[in-house]
Design an enzyme around this catalytic site. Sequence first.
Site, PDB file in Angstrom:
ATOM      1  N   TYR A  64      -0.447  47.733   1.999  1.00  0.00           N
ATOM      2  CA  TYR A  64      -1.542  46.647   2.733  1.00  0.00           C
ATOM      3  C   TYR A  64      -2.985  47.201   2.123  1.00  0.00           C
ATOM      4  O   TYR A  64      -2.974  48.535   2.214  1.00  0.00           O
ATOM      5  CB  TYR A  64      -1.393  46.579   4.199  1.00  0.00           C
ATOM      6  CG  TYR A  64      -1.093  45.523   4.886  1.00  0.00           C
ATOM      7  CD1 TYR A  64      -2.114  44.455   4.555  1.00  0.00           C
ATOM      8  CD2 TYR A  64       0.066  45.244   5.395  1.00  0.00           C
ATOM      9  CE1 TYR A  64      -1.599  43.282   5.213  1.00  0.00           C
ATOM     10  CE2 TYR A  64       0.506  43.845   5.938  1.00  0.00           C
ATOM     11  CZ  TYR A  64      -0.550  42.683   6.009  1.00  0.00           C
ATOM     12  OH  TYR A  64      -0.242  41.784   5.954  1.00  0.00           O
ATOM     13  N   GLU A  66      -6.291  45.577   3.233  1.00  0.00           N
ATOM     14  CA  GLU A  66      -7.426  44.756   3.566  1.00  0.00           C
ATOM     15  C   GLU A  66      -8.567  45.430   3.261  1.00  0.00           C
ATOM     16  O   GLU A  66      -8.811  46.600   3.664  1.00  0.00           O
ATOM     17  CB  GLU A  66      -7.210  44.613   5.119  1.00  0.00           C
ATOM     18  CG  GLU A  66      -6.449  43.095   5.340  1.00  0.00           C
ATOM     19  CD  GLU A  66      -6.256  42.667   6.693  1.00  0.00           C
ATOM     20  OE1 GLU A  66      -7.155  43.073   7.630  1.00  0.00           O
ATOM     21  OE2 GLU A  66      -5.299  42.239   7.086  1.00  0.00           O
ATOM     22  N   ASP A 241     -15.099  24.727 -10.226  1.00  0.00           N
ATOM     23  CA  ASP A 241     -13.923  25.100 -10.286  1.00  0.00           C
ATOM     24  C   ASP A 241     -13.118  25.095 -11.695  1.00  0.00           C
ATOM     25  O   ASP A 241     -12.868  23.872 -11.901  1.00  0.00           O
ATOM     26  CB  ASP A 241     -13.038  24.322  -9.238  1.00  0.00           C
ATOM     27  CG  ASP A 241     -11.494  24.454  -9.186  1.00  0.00           C
ATOM     28  OD1 ASP A 241     -10.780  25.465  -9.797  1.00  0.00           O
ATOM     29  OD2 ASP A 241     -10.576  24.048  -8.337  1.00  0.00           O
ATOM     30  N   THR A 270      -8.152  29.751 -11.203  1.00  0.00           N
ATOM     31  CA  THR A 270      -6.690  30.332 -11.172  1.00  0.00           C
ATOM     32  C   THR A 270      -6.627  31.266 -12.242  1.00  0.00           C
ATOM     33  O   THR A 270      -7.440  31.325 -13.140  1.00  0.00           O
ATOM     34  CB  THR A 270      -5.645  29.073 -11.347  1.00  0.00           C
ATOM     35  OG1 THR A 270      -5.827  28.665 -12.463  1.00  0.00           O
ATOM     36  CG2 THR A 270      -5.714  28.184 -10.234  1.00  0.00           C
ATOM     37  N   LYS A 273      -3.318  29.431 -15.344  1.00  0.00           N
ATOM     38  CA  LYS A 273      -3.136  28.183 -16.434  1.00  0.00           C
ATOM     39  C   LYS A 273      -3.718  28.837 -17.878  1.00  0.00           C
ATOM     40  O   LYS A 273      -2.857  29.553 -18.520  1.00  0.00           O
ATOM     41  CB  LYS A 273      -4.078  27.205 -15.702  1.00  0.00           C
ATOM     42  CG  LYS A 273      -3.721  26.926 -14.209  1.00  0.00           C
ATOM     43  CD  LYS A 273      -4.344  25.484 -13.675  1.00  0.00           C
ATOM     44  CE  LYS A 273      -4.554  25.358 -12.217  1.00  0.00           C
ATOM     45  NZ  LYS A 273      -3.436  24.802 -11.785  1.00  0.00           N
ATOM     46  N   ARG A 279       0.333  34.263 -11.548  1.00  0.00           N
ATOM     47  CA  ARG A 279       0.097  33.405 -10.310  1.00  0.00           C
ATOM     48  C   ARG A 279      -1.262  33.891  -9.530  1.00  0.00           C
ATOM     49  O   ARG A 279      -0.996  35.029  -8.943  1.00  0.00           O
ATOM     50  CB  ARG A 279       0.766  32.753  -9.475  1.00  0.00           C
ATOM     51  CG  ARG A 279       2.197  32.130 -10.358  1.00  0.00           C
ATOM     52  CD  ARG A 279       3.031  31.315  -9.424  1.00  0.00           C
ATOM     53  NE  ARG A 279       2.295  29.942  -9.124  1.00  0.00           N
ATOM     54  CZ  ARG A 279       2.076  29.044 -10.263  1.00  0.00           C
ATOM     55  NH1 ARG A 279       2.780  28.927 -11.203  1.00  0.00           N
ATOM     56  NH2 ARG A 279       1.399  28.006  -9.810  1.00  0.00           N
TER      57      ARG A 279
HETATM   58  N1  PLP Z   1      -8.228  23.788  -8.630  1.00  0.00           N
HETATM   59  C1  PLP Z   1      -7.821  23.054  -9.774  1.00  0.00           C
HETATM   60  C2  PLP Z   1      -8.885  22.418 -10.481  1.00  0.00           C
HETATM   61  C3  PLP Z   1      -6.442  22.947  -9.941  1.00  0.00           C
HETATM   62  O1  PLP Z   1      -6.034  22.111 -10.798  1.00  0.00           O
HETATM   63  C4  PLP Z   1      -5.626  23.749  -8.934  1.00  0.00           C
HETATM   64  C5  PLP Z   1      -4.209  23.498  -9.319  1.00  0.00           C
HETATM   65  O2  PLP Z   1      -3.531  22.796  -9.735  1.00  0.00           O
HETATM   66  C6  PLP Z   1      -5.991  24.231  -8.161  1.00  0.00           C
HETATM   67  C7  PLP Z   1      -7.287  24.702  -7.742  1.00  0.00           C
HETATM   68  C8  PLP Z   1      -4.873  25.044  -6.893  1.00  0.00           C
HETATM   69  O3  PLP Z   1      -4.612  26.246  -7.682  1.00  0.00           O
HETATM   70  P1  PLP Z   1      -3.051  26.811  -7.137  1.00  0.00           P
HETATM   71  O4  PLP Z   1      -2.039  25.934  -7.133  1.00  0.00           O
HETATM   72  O5  PLP Z   1      -3.114  28.261  -7.959  1.00  0.00           O
HETATM   73  O6  PLP Z   1      -3.570  26.884  -5.606  1.00  0.00           O
END
Ligand code: PLP
Length: 478
Positions: A64, A66, A241, A270, A273, A279
């Site tokens: 843990y 935090e 994002d 993320t 990808k 992940r």
């Molecule tokens: N943001 C975008 C643009 C995504 O394409 C995705 C996943 O498909 C996410 C966020 C969410 O990612 P996660 O599945 O790791 O929560």
Amino acid sequence: MSPNAESTAFRSALEVIRAVEPRVADAIGAELADQRESLKLIASENYASPATLLAMGNWFSDKYAEGTVGRRFYAGCQNVDTVEALAAEHARELFGAAHAYAQPHSGIDANLVAFWAILADRVEAPALKRAQARHVNDLTEADWFALRRELGDQRMLGMSLDAGGHLTHGFRPNISGKMFDQRSYGTDPATGLVDYDKVAEAAREFRPLVLVAGYSAYPRKVNFRIMREIADSVGATFMVDMAHFAGLVAGKVFTGDFDPVPHAHIVTTTTHKSLRGPRGGLVLCGPELADQVDRGCPMVLGGPLPHVMAAKAVALAEARRPDFADYAQRIVDNAQALADGLLRRGAKLVTGGTDNHLVLIDVTGYGLTGRQAEQALLDSGIVTNRNAVPQDPNGAWYTSGIRIGTPALTTRGLGTAEMDGTAELIHTVLSQTTAGANPDGTASKAKYQLDPALADKISRQASELLTGFPLYPNVDLG
Ligand code: PLP
């Protein structure tokens, strides 16, 4: 490293697991076999390196932690501090960001951390100041009630789902849509491209607190300099994002106006990808939002996953190597070769091509729904996913599109020649599949007909295409 180190590591791990629950060991082995055999064109997936995978399977998982590096709510976090600090350092260096937060467990979590950092900075902090309070616990019941109302009364402008935006950008089925009053900007119906004048107009009318850019199914670049100017013109915080294209930013394929980091107030991603890590998620920002971002756990995140942060540190170190830039460029070269191959064979593509790692086929050109096309391709050994296209007549479940991406096949080493072969297989399946009918004779959006002998033939051709490109070539499970 000895040539057999990877095989030995994975074989030994499976032996240990098999002694406790053999079915899990078998499923892990079967997953590798399946991944080795399939033509994986899912735009959001990749193959992490053995080092990244192994960094996740160890005793860091037991800890843990935090808090943040050097400031934990638990004792004995010195080794977690090492890996979290390394992950953050690699992320800062790789992306040229002032601050990096490596704890988000996924992309959704990274977005939640960012949204609450923005709300804390833009709404909560001024309310505390007005009430001359240092902490929310110091507010009167009346001031707390008013602040909660104010937090729930903010606006977000993001890309519409059918234009390629993501559910976490303020859409009702996701928590973000329940937190924010959301409006969307779409794409130009004629070109399929983002129309910046329209975004500016929507921003002027709606006056959002947050302007979000980023996508999961838009096959082009976004000009983040222009988006930042739009955000500034209405006093919005600009968030990007980059979950899908982080690998292209890391590999310096997206630079200048197309690199979100110098333009956005806050960037989320993320790590699994195009970035090819474990992940997980990351948040990058400048010093202004750093303290609020670091409050992600326990604000919206459960305890950090130190084993995944260790793997993030490994993957980000890999992405800082010069060969990652070459990989990122090959992802785009492959996507463009795939798009060209499909176009030459008569496919209809959203925006007519791609600038990034993904291609969106409008399968209405083949008389199919996305659902029918996805299943027919799967029957033929080609793994893709269905996706809405702009102004999709078939809605978000059946859809009219197939999204294909090249990060995974590029990791295996496939190049532009194989992309032409891939385009041939996809086109053959889609042009030979016909839409089916319901028992009452009406058109079905799910049923389809494809000659099983053809599906088998394409499956064999798909695996032949992969023969020269073994997945995890140093891993022999025996
Ligand atoms: N943001 C975008 C643009 C995504 O394409 C995705 C996943 O498909 C996410 C966020 C969410 O990612 P996660 O599945 O790791 O929560």
